[in-house]
Design a protein around this motif. Structure first.
Motif, mmCIF file in Angstrom:
data_model
loop_
_atom_site.group_PDB
_atom_site.id
_atom_site.type_symbol
_atom_site.label_atom_id
_atom_site.label_comp_id
_atom_site.label_asym_id
_atom_site.label_seq_id
_atom_site.Cartn_x
_atom_site.Cartn_y
_atom_site.Cartn_z
ATOM 1 N N VAL A 146 1.069 16.724 -13.113
ATOM 2 C CA VAL A 146 2.052 16.167 -12.185
ATOM 3 C C VAL A 146 1.342 15.447 -11.033
ATOM 4 N N VAL A 147 0.304 16.082 -10.509
ATOM 5 C CA VAL A 147 -0.414 15.478 -9.375
ATOM 6 C C VAL A 147 -1.134 14.208 -9.822
ATOM 7 N N VAL A 148 -1.820 14.298 -10.954
ATOM 8 C CA VAL A 148 -2.514 13.117 -11.461
ATOM 9 C C VAL A 148 -1.504 12.010 -11.755
ATOM 10 N N GLY A 149 -0.284 12.406 -12.099
ATOM 11 C CA GLY A 149 0.768 11.428 -12.347
ATOM 12 C C GLY A 149 1.336 10.804 -11.100
ATOM 13 N N GLY A 150 0.790 11.165 -9.963
ATOM 14 C CA GLY A 150 1.176 10.465 -8.738
ATOM 15 C C GLY A 150 2.277 11.130 -7.936
ATOM 16 N N THR A 151 2.700 12.315 -8.339
ATOM 17 C CA THR A 151 3.738 12.995 -7.561
ATOM 18 C C THR A 151 3.085 13.697 -6.373
ATOM 19 N N LEU A 152 3.711 13.531 -5.198
ATOM 20 C CA LEU A 152 3.169 14.162 -4.000
ATOM 21 C C LEU A 152 3.451 15.659 -4.035
ATOM 22 N N LEU A 153 2.405 16.461 -3.800
ATOM 23 C CA LEU A 153 2.623 17.911 -3.796
ATOM 24 C C LEU A 153 3.448 18.350 -2.601
ATOM 25 N N THR A 154 3.521 17.487 -1.595
ATOM 26 C CA THR A 154 4.352 17.841 -0.441
ATOM 27 C C THR A 154 5.811 17.481 -0.683
ATOM 28 N N GLY A 200 9.072 14.856 -2.395
ATOM 29 C CA GLY A 200 9.776 13.645 -1.994
ATOM 30 C C GLY A 200 9.424 12.392 -2.750
ATOM 31 N N SER A 201 8.311 12.405 -3.458
ATOM 32 C CA SER A 201 7.897 11.181 -4.108
ATOM 33 C C SER A 201 7.236 11.479 -5.440
ATOM 34 N N GLY A 202 7.654 10.765 -6.459
ATOM 35 C CA GLY A 202 7.031 10.956 -7.760
ATOM 36 C C GLY A 202 7.946 10.516 -8.886
ATOM 37 N N SER A 243 0.822 -1.206 0.000
ATOM 38 C CA SER A 243 0.000 0.000 0.000
ATOM 39 C C SER A 243 0.862 1.265 0.000
ATOM 40 N N GLN A 244 2.141 1.099 0.359
ATOM 41 C CA GLN A 244 2.960 2.303 0.439
ATOM 42 C C GLN A 244 3.955 2.398 -0.704
ATOM 43 N N ASP A 245 3.902 1.433 -1.595
ATOM 44 C CA ASP A 245 4.832 1.476 -2.707
ATOM 45 C C ASP A 245 4.633 2.770 -3.470
ATOM 46 N N ARG A 246 5.732 3.474 -3.652
ATOM 47 C CA ARG A 246 5.628 4.768 -4.298
ATOM 48 C C ARG A 246 5.285 4.671 -5.776
ATOM 49 N N ARG A 247 5.391 3.457 -6.321
ATOM 50 C CA ARG A 247 5.042 3.306 -7.733
ATOM 51 C C ARG A 247 3.551 3.107 -7.925
ATOM 52 N N LEU A 248 2.863 2.821 -6.820
ATOM 53 C CA LEU A 248 1.439 2.519 -6.915
ATOM 54 C C LEU A 248 0.633 3.619 -7.609
#
Lengths: 509, 335, 360
Positions: free
Chosen positions: B269-277, B279-281, B17-22
């Motif tokens: 970018v957001v829809v692409g799964g990058t965190l707006l906060t 560190g991840s994307g 559930s935490q995989d950043r590729r999810l």
């Protein structure tokens, strides 16, 4: 027998902040292959000493020598290059990167600018296994529990990743404060390995048991002065706690005999099995109207955590609380405030004051929050109330329109006290109300507590100073290693020595 | 000496559930699903013609480049609102230099790119060294460059330069009879370079480290200041490049080109799964984000009866959904 | 009190610099437009540059007032422009559908529906920020993007024109010789001042924005306060939307209120409210909005091409932010200090000061 040469020797260290001496002439020696405890209560100067050593603060006096050679360390980077690494309580890693990257970032193996990932993982895995750990280095740091993260931070610190001579001195600042027993074992095993490799470790911890388990020698500071350097085997726990807490509190004026005042009001608060994982083990506590319950214990013993549970500042995960005979669920401070509980946090600036607002607004805040936004305190009543409390608590300057942030520490504390007194609470929880404020203000606050309790208010009083706790309390609850170790009814036979013994050994006669 | 007992830390359970590729997989899945829907519904209208898919790249190549730049910034936890204005400005600058000053495109393009990169550098410098919120600094950038567009000319400048024309008309043939435009090829190249930089260079890893925890990155001895400024420089450069591609696509400079495009870029970018906060994307996620936004437009065109504003509403709904997913993921990680 | 001390007291007032800037900007116009400060009565209506500055600045003032409260809670609302568009679109749609467009009842119904829509928008933002805990910039970005689409959906992508004297009153009409918009602005300003300063709302907002954790620990219901701020902000934007559409008797879902969120944030910052939240100054915000409007007018009258307006604005934003930035002031101060010889480190938290040096 010739003493081995210390790897690090600090002599006559002086550090001043805006005129006040944080360290006055402290000596500190560290030998290769030892684990050395650095001990002291809040404000003793432990962290200042560490920061001076690691170049965060510049030195105001004294010398630092490594292997007998004087060194001048002016930045954390320089400290690292000199072989001094620090791992802080709050793990300084990037949670989103893999373990391997965290260990080697900045020193990744590259060829033509391209990171060699296989080589990176291989090297990291090698470092990890060399220190006896079995983890997958390609997983993100954030997916591991805090204990493992702590170990990874240490591995990074000692990992020989850089070009420096390798770590000679490792400073561990409260590494165990949020670990459970098994995790502490892991950490200790790692420390023993490093020790065997000749690394000198400075260990800062509030857990006495751990110090007696892992450390070889200790240095105790109090109020910026060195009060002792001892082999651990040569100093009993009671003596150690005495050294840490000290007994120089004569400057406070007498408050008279408190034992004659008897407070057998109605039962106000009854906590049963209340606890929070990682904060404080489940405890029982009764507080009566008009009673002062003092919480004694060292820093990090769980005294703040206990207080926060009573106020709902943190949520408990076990147990229950009755207030005024009724079962309550304390989900948020609101729930407690509604039942007449008030809480003064130990962190005045971050958890108490709104520095941009005026003294008047700060004083009115709790009352106003309780009344809701639609019912402001009427202007006339408001000014009268504020003036009354400014006078009663002798807040200076006595100007309600001054920015609260501009006041001195003692006056800020009085503002926060006034804020809660305005709401006429039944139970006042005070966490270190007299820390870091001048002697005069301190005595005034103590007197106030006495008179409030005489008027029937219940008070839970936390202080690092045993004498203060004993002077004010009817009942003393002693905390030790995040657990309520004993509850004692105060009386002529209750002496600081007896409390010390419980703090030191956990045994209650 | 005792060896530490081999403890199997509990990571497996939480790993999935935490995989950043999810989030990227979710986005890619959504794209495939939407495309499948289009293929099924508009079968008769030639939706499955390979060119429909290629047109997604041709029509959104400039957005992809801008969004890749924005990805760098957002991974560090920052934001760049000047993207759209910088694109508009680049179209104006290019059109003006080529048409009014008669400079060859080969000379104008490097100038435009340098101006964009320098603008990004300046904003990054102010953000880092004066500790002003990126939001505000890049907002000033937004005003400034849109203003400069108008200073150059209030009117649209159409480009009739033969080089531009030739470049714009060039088809890059692909097997199967479909083709890509030059701009689309460039945008894919930018994507590839960005992927390489982010995942295979020290600079790229520093970008992630800063987004993960800037304070830690500093204490680990990483050059935070340089990296942060560089990230805004990259974004500025990408915006300028995107502006050049947009110029090719539309063959004119206009002070109102690409108004609000920064929102599309951020949304992609957001829809692409990058965190707006931060560190991840992944930039690959950004590609899918851009493709989804493009596909929404395409689907709406095919539908015929739906109007263009549904694009905005659908984008908003997608944004909402993905922000909720992000929120849920970070909340779980926090406990 | 002598003149010097009076002057010193005035200079320390927080409105001093914004008002000075406003007056300077206004004065700048005089050489270019000799009768700049003149106000004259024509057909029972007041005309003049000052009147038009206030008239054209009205929507911005409204939006900026709402934005002030949101910023004071430590948030930001990017969706006000979209709300302006939605509200105007809905009102114009309702009016245009009526048989008698002049009917007061019909216009009032349109107003009510538009404001109800704005209220829903505000509640939505508040829900995302306060309940779901999403960062305000991100949370309001959603409506910023989708809201324009919704506005165009309402107008079916057309520009809806209305022909209603009742409707055009709020944005373009006159009452008692003054633009009616002036009364609306005065009413909203007075209302928000009363709402925040006559009740305890202002204090609680400032506490939440000034120290969120401390506010939680004194029992302030921060969520409720934040939701109220976002709702109020959206309502202000809704009224601004009515005003803008009424002024031109048309609703343009695409362009109405474009960039007004940026102007509003700028007005708030110029007015002395910090973007990090806490203390807010409604008066300052109004002056800030007037400065922006005057800037636009000035640029026009002194002959700078209008197109440079945005460049000017950008420069103003940067200067204001630099002056507000402690890091910038520290650096400027240090540079000056170096030139005039060493000065002792100013008292303060030594740990932080040392830390800043490490990080820079």
């Amino acid at each position: 027998m010739a003493e081995p040469r210390p790897v690090l020797e600090m002599t006559g260290i002086v550090k001043e902040f805006a005129g006040t001496r944080a360290l006055s002439g402290v000596d500190f020696r560290l030998f290769p292959g030892e684990v050395h405890a650095l001990l002291g209560e809040n404000g003793a100067g432990k962290s200042t000493l560490v920061k001076v050593l690691t170049g965060v603060h510049p030195l105001d006096g004294g010398t630092v020598a490594m292997d007998g050679q004087t060194v001048h360390i002016t930045s954390p980077l320089q400290a690292q290059q000199a072989g001094i690494s620090t791992v802080y309580q709050e793990v300084n890693l990037c949670q989103n990167l893999s373990v391997a990257e965290n260990i080697l970032i900045g020193h990744e193996p590259v060829r033509h600018g391209r990171i060699l990932w296989k080589e990176l993982r291989r090297r990291a895995a090698e470092l990890v296994t060399r220190l006896g750990l079995d983890i997958d280095v390609s997983a993100t740091v954030g997916s591991y529990p805090l204990a493992v993260q702590q170990l990874v931070a240490i591995i990074r610190a000692v990992g020989d990743a850089g070009t420096g001579p390798g770590t000679r001195v490792l400073i561990l600042d409260e590494p165990t404060s949020s670990l459970d027993r098994g995790e502490v074992e892991q950490l200790f095993a790692l420390m023993r390995r490093l020790k065997a490799q000749g690394v000198a470790i400075v260990f800062i911890s509030h857990f006495l048991d751990q110090i007696y388990e892992i450390c070889d020698r200790m240095t105790v500071l109090r109020n910026g002065v060195l009060v002792g350097e001892h082999p651990v085997a040569g100093l009993g726990r009671v003596d150690l706690v005495k050294l840490m807490i000290g007994k120089d509190l004569d400057e406070l004026e007498e408050l008279g005999e408190h034992h004659t005042r008897h407070a057998a009001g109605d039962l106000l608060l009854h906590a049963e099995g209340l606890g929070r994982t990682g904060g404080i083990a489940p405890f029982d506590l009764d507080v009566h109207a008009g009673e002062v319950v003092g919480l004694a214990g060292l820093l990090g013993s769980g005294r703040t955590e206990l207080a926060r549970l009573l106020f709902g500042a943190d949520r408990s995960d076990t147990g229950r609380v009755d207030l005024d005979g009724r079962r309550v669920t304390l989900r948020a401070p609101n729930d407690a405030i509604g039942r007449g509980v008030a809480f003064l946090s130990e962190n005045r600036r971050t958890e108490g004051l709104v520095p941009d607002l005026t003294v008047r607004e700060n004083i009115l805040l709790a009352l106003q929050a309780a009344r809701g936004w639609t019912r402001p305190v009427p202007a006339s009543q408001r000014d009268e109330l504020v003036a009354k409390y400014i006078a009663a608590l002798d807040i200076r300057p006595a100007d309600p329109e001054v920015r609260a942030g501009a006041l001195s520490g003692g006056n800020q504390q009085k503002v926060l006290l006034a804020r809660w007194l305005l709401t006429q609470p039944k139970l006042l929880v005070l966490d270190e109300p007299t820390r870091g404020i001048d002697v005069g203000a301190k005595a005034e606050i103590q007197k106030l507590v006495v008179s409030l309790s005489e008027e029937g208010m219940a008070v839970v009083y936390i202080s690092a100073e045993l004498e203060e706790v004993l002077r004010l309390s009817h009942t003393v609850a002693v905390l030790r290693d995040r657990r309520l170790a004993a509850r004692i009814v105060n009386g002529p036979d209750v002496t600081p020595g007896r409390i010390l013994e419980i703090i030191a050994s956990g045994e209650h006669r | 000496m005792t060896t530490i007992s081999r403890v199997h830390w509990k990571t497996r359970r939480t790993r999935m559930s935490q995989d950043r590729r999810l989030p990227v997989l979710v986005t890619a899945g959504l794209f495939v699903l939407m495309f499948g829907f289009g293929a099924f519904r508009y079968q008769a209208y030639g939706f499955l013609d390979g060119q429909v898919f290629m047109n997604l790249f041709i029509d959104n190549g400039y957005l992809l480049v801008a969004a890749v730049g924005a990805t760098f910034v957002i991974i560090t936890g920052g934001i760049d609102l000047s993207v759209g204005s910088l694109i508009g400005f680049t179209t104006m600058l290019t059109a003006w230099l080529v048409e009014k000053q008669g400079l060859p495109l080969a000379a104008v393009a490097p100038i435009a790119l340098a101006v964009g990169a320098f603008a990004g550098y300046l904003m990054g410098y102010v953000i880092h060294h004066f500790e002003i919120e990126p939001f505000i600094v890049t907002l000033a950038g937004l005003f400034f460059f849109r203003g400069l567009c108008l200073v150059i000319s209030k009117e649209s400048i159409s480009i009739s330069d033969p080089t531009v024309d030739r470049l714009a008309q060039t088809h890059v043939p692909l097997p199967g009879g479909s083709f890509l435009s030059i701009a689309a090829v460039v945008s894919l190249a930018v994507l590839a370079v960005a992927f390489y930089v982010l995942h295979h260079t020290r600079f790229g890893r520093r970008v992630y480290a800063i987004g993960g925890n800037e304070q830690s990155a500093l204490l680990m001895g990483l050059p935070v200041a340089g990296t942060k400024i560089a990230v805004y420089t990259v974004s500025g450069f990408c915006s300028a490049l995107s502006g050049l591609l947009f110029t090719l696509y539309i063959q004119s400079g206009d002070p109102l080109h690409a108004v609000g495009l920064e929102l599309d870029a951020i949304a992609a970018v957001v829809v692409g799964g990058t965190l707006l906060t931060g560190g991840s994307g992944y930039v690959i996620g950004t590609l899918f984000g851009v493709l989804i936004l493009g596909l929404i437009k395409t689907l709406i065109q095919f539908e015929g009866t739906l109007s263009s504003w549904w694009t905005k509403i659908a984008t908003g709904v997608l944004l909402f959904a993905f922000i909720l997913i992000q929120r849920a993921m970070t909340a779980r990680r926090g406990t | 009190m002598n003149l010097a001390s009076l002057w010193r007291a005035a200079a320390q007032h927080r409105l001093f610099w914004p008002v000075t800037a406003l007056i300077a900007l206004l004065a700048l116009n005089v050489p270019f437009t000799p009768g700049f400060f003149e106000v004259h009565l024509k057909n029972g209506h007041l005309y003049g540059s000052l009147v038009s500055i206030v008239l054209f600045g009205s929507p911005l003032i409204l939006v900026a007032i709402g934005m002030t409260l949101v910023i004071a809670t430590g948030g930001i609302d990017l969706s006000v422009g979209a709300v302006v568009a939605i509200s105007g679109a809905l009102a114009c749609l309702v009016v245009s559908k009526q048989a008698d467009q002049d009917s007061v009842a019909g216009v009032l119904l349109a107003f009510a529906l538009a404001l109800a829509a704005a209220l829903v928008c505000g509640a939505w933002n508040g829900l995302l920020v306060a309940r779901l805990g999403i960062q305000p910039i991100i949370a309001t970005l959603i409506l910023m993007v989708a809201g324009r689409g919704i506005a165009q959906l309402i107008t079916s992508g057309q520009i809806i024109t209305v022909n209603s004297d009742s409707y055009s009153l709020i944005g373009g009409g006159y009452w008692l010789a003054l633009p009616f918009a002036l009364f609306v602005v005065a009413f909203v300003a007075a209302l928000s001042a009363a709402l925040t300063r006559r009740t305890a709302l202002g204090l609680l907002i400032e506490a939440v924005g000034g120290n969120a954790e401390a506010s939680r620990l004194v029992g302030i219901r921060a969520r409720r306060i934040k939701v109220m701020a976002y709702v109020f902000c959206a309502l202000c934007a809704g009224v601004a939307g009515l005003m803008i559409s009424s002024n031109v008797s048309a609703a343009d879902g695409n362009n109405a209120g474009l960039w007004i969120e940026l102007d509003a944030i700028l007005a708030v910052v110029i007015g002395g409210t910090s973007l990090s939240g806490g203390r807010f100054h409604l008066g300052g915000t109004v002056v800030g909005a007037l400065i922006i409007q005057t800037l636009t007018t000035t640029i026009y009258t002194i002959g700078v091409p209008t197109q440079a307006n945005l460049v000017f604005k950008a420069v103003v934003v940067i200067i204001v932010c630099l002056v507000q930035s402690p890091a910038f002031r520290a650096k400027a101060f240090r540079a000056r200090a170096k030139r005039s010889g060493p000065v002792p480190r100013p008292p303060g938290t030594p740990a932080d000061a040392a830390h800043m040096e490490v990080s820079s």
